[in-house]
Design a protein around this motif. Structure first.
Motif, PDB file in Angstrom:
ATOM      1  N   LEU A   1       0.858  -1.179   0.000  1.00 48.19           N
ATOM      2  CA  LEU A   1       0.000   0.000   0.000  1.00 48.19           C
ATOM      3  C   LEU A   1       0.895   1.229   0.000  1.00 48.19           C
ATOM      4  O   LEU A   1       2.035   1.171   0.463  1.00 48.19           O
ATOM      5  CB  LEU A   1      -0.900   0.023   1.231  1.00 48.19           C
TER       6      LEU A   1
ATOM      7  N   MET B   1     -12.734  13.937   2.619  1.00 48.04           N
ATOM      8  CA  MET B   1     -12.087  12.647   2.819  1.00 48.04           C
ATOM      9  C   MET B   1     -11.560  12.528   4.242  1.00 48.04           C
ATOM     10  O   MET B   1     -10.972  13.453   4.770  1.00 48.04           O
ATOM     11  CB  MET B   1     -10.925  12.515   1.844  1.00 48.04           C
ATOM     12  N   GLN B   2     -11.793  11.387   4.835  1.00 44.58           N
ATOM     13  CA  GLN B   2     -11.286  11.164   6.184  1.00 44.58           C
ATOM     14  C   GLN B   2      -9.860  10.650   6.100  1.00 44.58           C
ATOM     15  O   GLN B   2      -9.550   9.822   5.258  1.00 44.58           O
ATOM     16  CB  GLN B   2     -12.121  10.097   6.864  1.00 44.58           C
ATOM     17  N   PHE B   3      -8.983  11.150   6.967  1.00 47.30           N
ATOM     18  CA  PHE B   3      -7.681  10.493   7.039  1.00 47.30           C
ATOM     19  C   PHE B   3      -7.203  10.391   8.482  1.00 47.30           C
ATOM     20  O   PHE B   3      -7.425  11.282   9.295  1.00 47.30           O
ATOM     21  CB  PHE B   3      -6.642  11.170   6.145  1.00 47.30           C
TER      22      PHE B   3
ATOM     23  N   PHE C   1      -3.944   3.038   8.156  1.00 46.71           N
ATOM     24  CA  PHE C   1      -4.163   3.102   6.710  1.00 46.71           C
ATOM     25  C   PHE C   1      -4.477   1.697   6.176  1.00 46.71           C
ATOM     26  O   PHE C   1      -5.391   1.523   5.361  1.00 46.71           O
ATOM     27  CB  PHE C   1      -2.925   3.689   6.022  1.00 46.71           C
TER      28      PHE C   1
ATOM     29  N   MET D   1      -7.936   0.703   7.130  1.00 43.55           N
ATOM     30  CA  MET D   1      -8.901   1.387   6.276  1.00 43.55           C
ATOM     31  C   MET D   1      -9.037   0.660   4.937  1.00 43.55           C
ATOM     32  O   MET D   1     -10.132   0.493   4.404  1.00 43.55           O
ATOM     33  CB  MET D   1      -8.411   2.821   6.048  1.00 43.55           C
ATOM     34  N   TYR D   2      -7.888   0.224   4.406  1.00 42.99           N
ATOM     35  CA  TYR D   2      -7.877  -0.502   3.135  1.00 42.99           C
ATOM     36  C   TYR D   2      -8.717  -1.781   3.251  1.00 42.99           C
ATOM     37  O   TYR D   2      -9.560  -2.061   2.395  1.00 42.99           O
ATOM     38  CB  TYR D   2      -6.434  -0.836   2.767  1.00 42.99           C
ATOM     39  N   LYS D   3      -8.496  -2.519   4.334  1.00 47.50           N
ATOM     40  CA  LYS D   3      -9.235  -3.770   4.533  1.00 47.50           C
ATOM     41  C   LYS D   3     -10.740  -3.510   4.673  1.00 47.50           C
ATOM     42  O   LYS D   3     -11.555  -4.277   4.158  1.00 47.50           O
ATOM     43  CB  LYS D   3      -8.704  -4.507   5.769  1.00 47.50           C
TER      44      LYS D   3
ATOM     45  N   ARG E   1     -12.416  -0.968   3.382  1.00 46.48           N
ATOM     46  CA  ARG E   1     -12.945  -0.583   2.071  1.00 46.48           C
ATOM     47  C   ARG E   1     -13.141  -1.809   1.186  1.00 46.48           C
ATOM     48  O   ARG E   1     -14.121  -1.903   0.453  1.00 46.48           O
ATOM     49  CB  ARG E   1     -12.009   0.409   1.373  1.00 46.48           C
ATOM     50  N   LEU E   2     -12.204  -2.753   1.264  1.00 47.43           N
ATOM     51  CA  LEU E   2     -12.325  -3.961   0.443  1.00 47.43           C
ATOM     52  C   LEU E   2     -13.627  -4.691   0.740  1.00 47.43           C
ATOM     53  O   LEU E   2     -14.296  -5.168  -0.179  1.00 47.43           O
ATOM     54  CB  LEU E   2     -11.133  -4.892   0.700  1.00 47.43           C
TER      55      LEU E   2
ATOM     56  N   GLN F   1     -16.335  -3.387   1.690  1.00 43.91           N
ATOM     57  CA  GLN F   1     -17.397  -2.610   1.050  1.00 43.91           C
ATOM     58  C   GLN F   1     -17.417  -2.861  -0.465  1.00 43.91           C
ATOM     59  O   GLN F   1     -18.475  -3.062  -1.054  1.00 43.91           O
ATOM     60  CB  GLN F   1     -17.174  -1.121   1.340  1.00 43.91           C
ATOM     61  N   PHE F   2     -16.221  -2.866  -1.068  1.00 43.40           N
ATOM     62  CA  PHE F   2     -16.134  -3.045  -2.522  1.00 43.40           C
ATOM     63  C   PHE F   2     -16.734  -4.393  -2.945  1.00 43.40           C
ATOM     64  O   PHE F   2     -17.329  -4.511  -4.004  1.00 43.40           O
ATOM     65  CB  PHE F   2     -14.673  -2.972  -2.989  1.00 43.40           C
ATOM     66  N   LYS F   3     -16.549  -5.408  -2.095  1.00 39.72           N
ATOM     67  CA  LYS F   3     -17.028  -6.749  -2.443  1.00 39.72           C
ATOM     68  C   LYS F   3     -18.552  -6.802  -2.518  1.00 39.72           C
ATOM     69  O   LYS F   3     -19.107  -7.690  -3.152  1.00 39.72           O
ATOM     70  CB  LYS F   3     -16.546  -7.761  -1.390  1.00 39.72           C
TER      71      LYS F   3
ATOM     72  N   LEU G   1     -20.452  -4.536  -3.862  1.00 41.42           N
ATOM     73  CA  LEU G   1     -20.984  -3.611  -4.871  1.00 41.42           C
ATOM     74  C   LEU G   1     -21.605  -4.293  -6.090  1.00 41.42           C
ATOM     75  O   LEU G   1     -22.583  -3.807  -6.632  1.00 41.42           O
ATOM     76  CB  LEU G   1     -19.873  -2.674  -5.347  1.00 41.42           C
ATOM     77  N   ALA G   2     -21.015  -5.400  -6.505  1.00 49.16           N
ATOM     78  CA  ALA G   2     -21.428  -5.980  -7.783  1.00 49.16           C
ATOM     79  C   ALA G   2     -22.873  -6.489  -7.748  1.00 49.16           C
ATOM     80  O   ALA G   2     -23.395  -6.809  -6.711  1.00 49.16           O
ATOM     81  CB  ALA G   2     -20.496  -7.115  -8.158  1.00 49.16           C
TER      82      ALA G   2
END
Lengths: 140, 187
Positions: free
Chosen positions: B5, B115-117, B172, B175-177, B179-180, B182-184, B186-187
């Motif tokens: 990352l 954007m949150q950071f 960070f 956060m990536y994990k 988001r993943l 969430q992405f899964k 979507l389809a």
């Protein structure tokens, strides 16, 4: 017309700037919306699709998430170099569903490679679920 | 194959609080402490990979050590687009530097308000115990009310210097994990 960008049609993703092996760039052209390629931090992020042969391009369809601005370039050389910018698109943000962008190229546009650059995103990470390119081989 | 990352880490705070000392000690694994003060002009970029425990993954921190002197601010802020994480530093012997924290935070957040950071508040120079004017409580309170994680360090004594950087890298990655997941869906 068929999807000349699909791996079944012999297309390949020859470059991608992020690599999580669980979400490889091949997912972009595998014909499935369920799989995706994910960027792993920072922008811009880029990938290049190389076609089996020189193609006439009609429409490019991109399904993505968290992409804010994307540019598409084409190259007609054998090697994936000498790209020229085709289109720049601001993509609207979506909540809980995929973004869908269509770029119409009119069918007279030729390309051996297409380069997609995610210039910025709505979040730290963005995805490309699928790229579909309607076209056909150039017969010389 | 490990997943790499990449995160842009902006280091901000008043001049002479020890931002460059912190980043250089961290970057050199504690082998280099800049004994003489050098004023940072603009931004200095240092890159360091942090391995994430219990995973194959690593986070490459692109550390933007930013000048604290006001005269450089115009140049500095040009380098601040799309920050991934932020490190806010003050000097526990300087009230002014602590008071400036709100200003620096506001400046960073104005870059990307939507954007949150993840962010950390770093209290540096805790080795100067006799001259300390900002209490741990004051630091912790400020951190808490601004959604930052609080760390006390001494760049000079190389005490706890890695901790805030490791925290940011881990956040960070977390956060990536997230988001993943969430992405899964979507389809």
């Amino acid at each position: 017309m068929f999807d000349v960008a699909s791996s079944k049609a012999g297309a390949q993703v020859v470059l991608a700037t992020s690599a999580d092996e669980e979400y490889p760039p091949e997912n972009i052209i595998d014909g499935s919306q369920d799989t995706f390629w994910v960027t792993t931090g920072l922008y811009p992020q880029e990938f290049v699709i190389t076609f089996q042969a020189l193609m006439n391009i009609n429409t490019v369809r991109i399904q993505s998430f968290n992409v804010r601005k994307i540019t598409v370039g084409r190259s007609v050389s054998n090697e994936p170099t000498e790209f020229e910018l085709l289109r720049e698109k601001d993509v609207e943000s979506t909540d809980g569903q995929l973004q869908e962008e269509e770029i119409h190229c009119g069918g007279n546009l030729t390309a051996q490679h297409l380069k997609f650059t995610i210039q910025s995103g709505y979040d730290h990470f963005a995805t490309i679920h699928q790229v579909h390119v309607d076209g056909n081989a150039v017969h010389s | 194959m490990p997943t790499i990352l990449r995160a842009k880490c902006i280091v901000v705070g008043d001049s002479t609080v020890g931002k460059s000392a912190l980043t250089q000690v961290f970057h050199s694994d504690g082998t280099h402490y800049p004994k003489n003060y050098t004023l940072t002009a603009g931004v200095e970029l240092l890159v360091k990979a942090v391995n994430i425990p219990d995973s194959n993954d690593c986070v490459e921190l692109y550390i933007y050590d930013s000048a604290g002197k006001e005269i450089f601010y115009e140049i500095v802020q040009k380098h601040w687009d799309h920050p991934s994480v932020v490190m806010l530093v003050y000097d526990v012997t300087s009230e002014t530097s602590f008071d400036s924290c709100a200003k620096w935070l506001e400046r960073v957040r104005s870059q990307k308000p939507e954007m949150q950071f993840p962010g950390v508040l770093v209290a540096n120079k805790i080795d100067l115990d006799q001259r300390r004017v900002i209490s741990p409580k004051a630091g912790k309170d400020f951190a808490q009310s601004n959604g930052l994680e609080y760390f006390e360090v001494s760049a000079k004594e190389m005490q706890q210097v890695e901790a805030p950087f490791y925290f940011l890298a881990n956040e960070f990655h977390k956060m990536y994990k997230e988001r993943l997941e969430q992405f899964k869906t979507l389809a």
